[in-house]
Design a protein around this motif. Structure first.
Motif, PDB file in Angstrom:
ATOM      1  N   VAL A  84     -15.746  40.076  -0.597  1.00 47.44           N
ATOM      2  CA  VAL A  84     -16.363  40.580   0.629  1.00 47.44           C
ATOM      3  C   VAL A  84     -15.321  40.691   1.741  1.00 47.44           C
ATOM      4  N   PHE A  85     -15.309  41.849   2.372  1.00 42.90           N
ATOM      5  CA  PHE A  85     -14.510  42.098   3.577  1.00 42.90           C
ATOM      6  C   PHE A  85     -15.537  42.159   4.706  1.00 42.90           C
ATOM      7  N   LEU A  86     -15.535  41.138   5.552  1.00 45.80           N
ATOM      8  CA  LEU A  86     -16.508  40.998   6.634  1.00 45.80           C
ATOM      9  C   LEU A  86     -15.786  41.212   7.958  1.00 45.80           C
ATOM     10  N   ASN A  87     -16.212  42.216   8.729  1.00 40.80           N
ATOM     11  CA  ASN A  87     -15.534  42.557   9.979  1.00 40.80           C
ATOM     12  C   ASN A  87     -16.521  42.491  11.140  1.00 40.80           C
ATOM     13  N   PHE A  88     -16.264  41.599  12.103  1.00 42.94           N
ATOM     14  CA  PHE A  88     -17.085  41.497  13.318  1.00 42.94           C
ATOM     15  C   PHE A  88     -16.548  42.503  14.332  1.00 42.94           C
ATOM     16  N   PHE A  89     -17.462  43.321  14.888  1.00 45.26           N
ATOM     17  CA  PHE A  89     -17.045  44.390  15.785  1.00 45.26           C
ATOM     18  C   PHE A  89     -18.164  44.734  16.768  1.00 45.26           C
ATOM     19  N   ALA A  90     -17.862  45.661  17.666  1.00 48.26           N
ATOM     20  CA  ALA A  90     -18.861  46.269  18.558  1.00 48.26           C
ATOM     21  C   ALA A  90     -18.391  47.693  18.849  1.00 48.26           C
ATOM     22  N   THR A  91     -19.331  48.567  19.140  1.00 47.04           N
ATOM     23  CA  THR A  91     -18.978  49.978  19.359  1.00 47.04           C
ATOM     24  C   THR A  91     -18.201  50.195  20.656  1.00 47.04           C
ATOM     25  N   TRP A  92     -18.257  49.233  21.590  1.00 45.21           N
ATOM     26  CA  TRP A  92     -17.545  49.367  22.859  1.00 45.21           C
ATOM     27  C   TRP A  92     -16.101  48.864  22.776  1.00 45.21           C
ATOM     28  N   PHE A 163     -12.916  38.585   8.021  1.00 44.88           N
ATOM     29  CA  PHE A 163     -12.877  37.514   7.029  1.00 44.88           C
ATOM     30  C   PHE A 163     -12.825  38.168   5.658  1.00 44.88           C
ATOM     31  N   PHE A 164     -11.947  37.665   4.815  1.00 47.79           N
ATOM     32  CA  PHE A 164     -11.820  38.136   3.446  1.00 47.79           C
ATOM     33  C   PHE A 164     -12.290  36.990   2.559  1.00 47.79           C
ATOM     34  N   ILE A 165     -13.417  37.203   1.904  1.00 49.21           N
ATOM     35  CA  ILE A 165     -14.121  36.143   1.173  1.00 49.21           C
ATOM     36  C   ILE A 165     -14.095  36.486  -0.313  1.00 49.21           C
ATOM     37  N   ASN A 166     -13.632  35.525  -1.142  1.00 49.32           N
ATOM     38  CA  ASN A 166     -13.499  35.815  -2.574  1.00 49.32           C
ATOM     39  C   ASN A 166     -14.828  35.677  -3.310  1.00 49.32           C
ATOM     40  N   LYS A 167     -14.791  35.944  -4.621  1.00 47.79           N
ATOM     41  CA  LYS A 167     -16.003  35.966  -5.440  1.00 47.79           C
ATOM     42  C   LYS A 167     -16.714  34.617  -5.502  1.00 47.79           C
ATOM     43  N   GLU A 168     -15.990  33.547  -5.232  1.00 46.17           N
ATOM     44  CA  GLU A 168     -16.587  32.212  -5.229  1.00 46.17           C
ATOM     45  C   GLU A 168     -17.222  31.875  -3.880  1.00 46.17           C
ATOM     46  N   GLY A 169     -17.083  32.780  -2.910  1.00 44.01           N
ATOM     47  CA  GLY A 169     -17.648  32.548  -1.585  1.00 44.01           C
ATOM     48  C   GLY A 169     -16.733  31.760  -0.665  1.00 44.01           C
ATOM     49  N   HIS A 175      -8.582  36.981   9.961  1.00 42.61           N
ATOM     50  CA  HIS A 175      -7.633  37.744  10.773  1.00 42.61           C
ATOM     51  C   HIS A 175      -8.299  38.133  12.092  1.00 42.61           C
ATOM     52  N   THR A 176      -7.704  37.685  13.192  1.00 46.93           N
ATOM     53  CA  THR A 176      -8.209  38.031  14.515  1.00 46.93           C
ATOM     54  C   THR A 176      -7.284  39.075  15.118  1.00 46.93           C
ATOM     55  N   GLN A 183      -2.032  45.922   6.319  1.00 44.45           N
ATOM     56  CA  GLN A 183      -2.502  44.539   6.454  1.00 44.45           C
ATOM     57  C   GLN A 183      -3.849  44.354   5.752  1.00 44.45           C
ATOM     58  N   MET A 184      -4.757  45.304   5.946  1.00 44.03           N
ATOM     59  CA  MET A 184      -6.058  45.223   5.284  1.00 44.03           C
ATOM     60  C   MET A 184      -5.892  45.191   3.775  1.00 44.03           C
ATOM     61  N   LYS A 185      -5.101  46.125   3.267  1.00 45.72           N
ATOM     62  CA  LYS A 185      -4.899  46.222   1.817  1.00 45.72           C
ATOM     63  C   LYS A 185      -4.281  44.933   1.276  1.00 45.72           C
ATOM     64  N   ASN A 186      -3.308  44.389   1.984  1.00 38.51           N
ATOM     65  CA  ASN A 186      -2.674  43.140   1.579  1.00 38.51           C
ATOM     66  C   ASN A 186      -3.698  42.001   1.538  1.00 38.51           C
ATOM     67  N   ASN A 187      -4.555  41.923   2.556  1.00 35.20           N
ATOM     68  CA  ASN A 187      -5.573  40.871   2.599  1.00 35.20           C
ATOM     69  C   ASN A 187      -6.625  41.062   1.509  1.00 35.20           C
ATOM     70  N   VAL A 188      -7.008  42.299   1.243  1.00 36.01           N
ATOM     71  CA  VAL A 188      -7.966  42.570   0.166  1.00 36.01           C
ATOM     72  C   VAL A 188      -7.347  42.173  -1.175  1.00 36.01           C
TER      73      VAL A 188
END
Length: 193
Positions: A84-92, A163-169, A175-176, A183-188
């Protein structure tokens, strides 16, 4: 005589500055401690990547349930078995907006490789997010965190935060700040090790 007046004025000025500082400090200490009530977009130059602990000590991702834009509930713990690639964001958020095309590219590149990409919108209404996605032709799975419950749980005080979360959770990387595609690809890729 003039020196005496100047000295008195300097002392009065110093006392006034001390009083203002004490009042300001007391006011800050009484503020609400809700973590995401004052979420800000992160400065672009301050990337903070959590150190990678030994694989045996990776922190379990805290569980939450949020609703997506189609009204479906998504519970993080039910996604075990997928990365799971979880990204906290807002449109603003300007830095958030700048990294979204690369997140879209990552989602498309890894769609057949057990990677789920979820954006978590902090505090906005559904219509705002739907209009933003439509206007920009994004196809993301967006989870609505209206009250910033998941944002608080994950101590998200700056966005974007990913947050990059593996199959085990377990959280492999936090990354802030804005990320580049590399960077994304490396983290994935760390999720597959």
């Amino acid at each position: 005589m003039k020196k005496g007046i100047i000295m008195v004025l300097c002392v009065l000025l110093a006392v006034a500055l001390v009083v203002i500082g004490v009042i300001s400090f007391k006011d800050d200490s009484n503020k609400n401690t809700d973590i995401t009530s004052d979420v800000t977009s992160s400065p672009e130059s301050s990337a903070a990547v959590s150190p990678e602990p030994d694989s045996g000590t990776l922190k379990m991702a805290d569980d939450f349930t949020l609703t997506d834009l189609n009204g479906n509930q998504v519970t993080l713990s039910e996604l075990k078995g997928k990365n799971v690639f979880l990204n906290f964001f807002a449109t603003w958020c300007s830095p958030c907006k700048r990294e979204l095309p690369d997140i879209q590219k990552i989602e498309e590149e890894y769609k057949d490789k057990d990677l789920l990409v979820y954006l978590v919108d902090l505090g906005e209404d559904e219509n705002t997010v739907k209009e933003f996605l439509k206007k920009n032709n994004y196809t993301f799975n967006v989870l609505m965190d209206i009250n910033s419950d998941a944002g608080n749980l994950y101590r998200t005080t700056e966005i974007p935060t990913s947050f990059f979360i593996n199959k085990e959770g377990r959280i492999v990387v936090r990354h802030t700040s804005i990320m580049t595609y590399e960077q994304m690809k490396n983290n994935v890729e760390k999720l597959y090790k």
